[in-house]
Design a protein around this motif. Structure first.
Motif, PDB file in Angstrom:
ATOM      1  N   ASN A   1       2.174  -6.785  -5.954  1.00  0.00           N
ATOM      2  CA  ASN A   1       2.044  -6.134  -4.652  1.00  0.00           C
ATOM      3  C   ASN A   1       2.295  -4.634  -4.765  1.00  0.00           C
ATOM      4  O   ASN A   1       1.522  -3.817  -4.253  1.00  0.00           O
TER       5      ASN A   1
ATOM      6  N   ARG B   1      -0.518  -1.596  -4.213  1.00  0.00           N
ATOM      7  CA  ARG B   1      -0.285  -0.609  -3.154  1.00  0.00           C
ATOM      8  C   ARG B   1      -0.287   0.814  -3.692  1.00  0.00           C
ATOM      9  O   ARG B   1      -0.733   1.746  -3.027  1.00  0.00           O
TER      10      ARG B   1
ATOM     11  N   LEU C   1     -12.045  -9.001   9.583  1.00  0.00           N
ATOM     12  CA  LEU C   1     -10.928  -9.573  10.336  1.00  0.00           C
ATOM     13  C   LEU C   1     -11.382 -10.070  11.705  1.00  0.00           C
ATOM     14  O   LEU C   1     -10.913 -11.101  12.192  1.00  0.00           O
TER      15      LEU C   1
ATOM     16  N   THR D   1      -6.587  -2.915  -1.244  1.00  0.00           N
ATOM     17  CA  THR D   1      -6.189  -3.388   0.079  1.00  0.00           C
ATOM     18  C   THR D   1      -6.654  -4.824   0.302  1.00  0.00           C
ATOM     19  O   THR D   1      -5.904  -5.663   0.827  1.00  0.00           O
TER      20      THR D   1
ATOM     21  N   LEU E   1      -4.473  -7.154  -1.769  1.00  0.00           N
ATOM     22  CA  LEU E   1      -3.132  -7.278  -1.205  1.00  0.00           C
ATOM     23  C   LEU E   1      -3.082  -8.274  -0.053  1.00  0.00           C
ATOM     24  O   LEU E   1      -2.151  -9.069   0.058  1.00  0.00           O
ATOM     25  N   ASN E   2      -4.090  -8.218   0.804  1.00  0.00           N
ATOM     26  CA  ASN E   2      -4.038  -8.982   2.052  1.00  0.00           C
ATOM     27  C   ASN E   2      -4.795 -10.306   2.021  1.00  0.00           C
ATOM     28  O   ASN E   2      -4.448 -11.236   2.742  1.00  0.00           O
ATOM     29  N   ARG E   3      -5.839 -10.378   1.201  1.00  0.00           N
ATOM     30  CA  ARG E   3      -6.631 -11.608   1.123  1.00  0.00           C
ATOM     31  C   ARG E   3      -6.867 -11.963  -0.350  1.00  0.00           C
ATOM     32  O   ARG E   3      -7.988 -11.938  -0.844  1.00  0.00           O
TER      33      ARG E   3
ATOM     34  N   LYS F   1      -3.863   2.214  12.866  1.00  0.00           N
ATOM     35  CA  LYS F   1      -4.030   0.766  12.756  1.00  0.00           C
ATOM     36  C   LYS F   1      -4.056   0.110  14.136  1.00  0.00           C
ATOM     37  O   LYS F   1      -4.872  -0.787  14.391  1.00  0.00           O
TER      38      LYS F   1
ATOM     39  N   ASN G   1       1.251  -5.617  10.121  1.00  0.00           N
ATOM     40  CA  ASN G   1       1.671  -5.956   8.761  1.00  0.00           C
ATOM     41  C   ASN G   1       0.535  -5.884   7.748  1.00  0.00           C
ATOM     42  O   ASN G   1       0.693  -6.323   6.604  1.00  0.00           O
ATOM     43  N   TRP G   2      -0.618  -5.348   8.147  1.00  0.00           N
ATOM     44  CA  TRP G   2      -1.736  -5.202   7.221  1.00  0.00           C
ATOM     45  C   TRP G   2      -1.403  -4.100   6.217  1.00  0.00           C
ATOM     46  O   TRP G   2      -1.148  -2.965   6.589  1.00  0.00           O
ATOM     47  N   GLN G   3      -1.345  -4.458   4.940  1.00  0.00           N
ATOM     48  CA  GLN G   3      -0.956  -3.509   3.901  1.00  0.00           C
ATOM     49  C   GLN G   3      -2.143  -2.640   3.486  1.00  0.00           C
ATOM     50  O   GLN G   3      -3.258  -3.137   3.334  1.00  0.00           O
TER      51      GLN G   3
END
Length: 471
Positions: free
Chosen positions: A48, A52, A88, A110, A113-115, A386, A394-396
């Motif tokens: 993670n 990032r 999304l 990104t 990280l998220n998916r 955002k 909380n979307w990184q």
């Protein structure tokens, strides 16, 4: 939690020194604990952190963990995915986003990280249908939707408008060709308003006029879109499109995008169903205000304005811009730009609490496109970006702050993506409804497919007639 790893392993994963990793552990940047004087680290936290901060590369990979519950959802493949704003929204409507294709390294990080379970591919120009289907772990006939927003700079009225003479325009054609080969039930194309008027072969304005030949058919306004529609029609897809203002779908932002819905069954899709209206017409709630979107944010990461510009911001209230300064201060603040043409509404602009935000840009502190907080002496923060684009808190986001602004600024608002996904899902279930005929989707004329086609045909007849007179 997965098996713990050592300082040495983490240093190798991040390509940094062991001393650096120890500092990350002490600063709690990594999920680690000290046992008998040695640090042991959760490898997921290393991944993670690496994604990032760009210490690690998001590699191409196939879809992971395709569970039964995902298999029961309609399947969508996404191209030019960016930070996944459009995805999304479509996911929220009930789709399984099985694959994301994105070239930009920060956007790829990104996505990873998220998916992490979503398949990830890179340059669309190197993709074959077989590679896409294999990565998504799906058969050709099982794809319900292919969706994408090809690079818009080739069609933007603010650019050179090179259309398909630009590498980014060529990526647009690759997307169309790839989608046609995969043969999904629906294809969605998202793009800027400039696509409606961009010619196939742009002739500079300096080469137009009585002393030059008449514009050829390829040089007509809208020639690029007409070509794309003809390719899709030849492949058996029926296309409808309109220019949609995201504020009409619940986004606290005035942002207009062309959405083309292409149906393989030959039936013309209705327009998207609005959920809001500017004045509360059609029994809908009014547009959402900026104030409603920004409530409750406690942490802000943001760029800063130079001190010499802050002098003028401190004189302005919410909703004001440079025009609210005295004439003397206007000239002082804008310098040479004061004497240039155009409305210049983006200079020294404080946003209004009681209106939707203007269109978010990729850099909120550029002199001509400022996006200043209504009251505080700073640009909008990334957290506020955002919220306005409706990403989860909380979307990184990967990469440095300027890259995070770029990712969110380029994204499609979630509510507009949801409206697209909802319509496609309703079409799949044969329960789609037509929105009010008199609803005003945009402030511009001839932006829906029927009006646009009539205007284009009239222009085409006029151009052909001019060519015949020259013979």
């Amino acid at each position: 939690m997965s098996t713990k790893i050592s300082i040495s392993d983490a240093a190798h994963m991040l390509n940094v020194s062991e001393q650096h990793v120890r500092a990350l552990c002490r600063d709690r940047e990594l999920n680690a604990e000290k046992i008998s004087g040695a640090w042991i680290i959760d490898p997921d936290s290393v991944t993670n952190y690496g994604l990032r901060t760009a210490h690690m590369v998001a590699e191409d990979h196939a879809a992971y963990k395709v569970e039964t519950k995902r298999k029961n959802k309609p399947i969508a493949l996404s191209f030019f995915s960016g930070a996944m704003g459009l995805d999304l929204g479509i996911e929220k409507a009930g789709f399984d986003i099985r694959l994301a294709c994105e070239f930009d390294k920060y956007c790829r990080q990104t996505i990873a990280l998220n998916r992490p379970n979503t398949a990830l591919l890179g340059d669309i120009n190197t993709c074959t249908p077989e590679q896409v289907l294999k990565a998504a772990q799906v058969e050709r006939g099982d794809v319900d939707l292919i969706v994408g927003g090809p690079p818009c700079q080739a069609f933007s009225t603010a650019g050179k408008r090179q259309a398909f003479n630009d590498d980014r325009g060529n990526a647009f054609l690759k997307y169309i060709d790839l989608a046609i080969e995969i043969k999904p039930k629906f294809i969605v194309v998202e793009n800027v308003r400039g696509l409606l008027s961009c010619p196939m072969d742009h002739r500079p304005h300096s080469q137009r006029g009585a002393e030059f030949p008449d514009l050829s058919l390829d040089e007509m306004k809208g020639g690029a879109l007409n070509f794309v529609l003809s390719v899709l029609k030849k492949a058996g897809y029926t296309c409808t499109f309109n220019l949609y203002n995201s504020a009409n779908f619940g986004t606290p932002q005035i942002r207009e995008r062309v959405i083309i819905i292409c149906s393989r069954d030959g039936k013309a899709a209705p327009f998207l169903k609005p959920t809001h209206s500017e004045d509360g017409s059609h029994g809908l709630p009014k547009w959402r205000k900026l104030r409603d979107a920004l409530n409750g944010i406690t942490t802000h990461a943001h760029l800063n304005f130079p001190e010499k510009r802050l002098k003028y911001y401190r004189m302005l209230k919410a909703g004001q811009n440079w025009r609210n300064l005295t004439t003397e201060l206007q000239q002082e603040a804008l310098g040479k730009s004061y004497f240039s043409g155009g409305g210049k509404t983006g200079f020294f602009r404080r946003l209004s609490w009681d209106k939707p935000s203007p269109t978010l840009v990729t850099h909120p502190a550029m002199p001509a496109t400022d996006l200043a907080h209504p009251e505080e002496d700073r640009p909008l923060s990334i957290q506020e970006y955002k919220r306005i684009q409706e990403f989860p808190d909380n979307w990184q986001l990967a990469g440095p702050l300027i890259q995070q602004y770029k990712q969110i600024g380029n994204a499609v608002p979630i509510s507009l993506g949801y409206a697209v996904g909802k319509l496609i899902k309703d079409l799949l279930e044969e329960k789609a409804v037509t929105p009010p005929i008199d609803f005003k989707f945009s402030r511009y004329q001839a932006t829906s497919h029927n009006e646009w086609m009539r205007t284009f045909e009239q222009q085409k007849i006029k151009a052909q007639h001019a060519l015949e007179l020259d013979r």
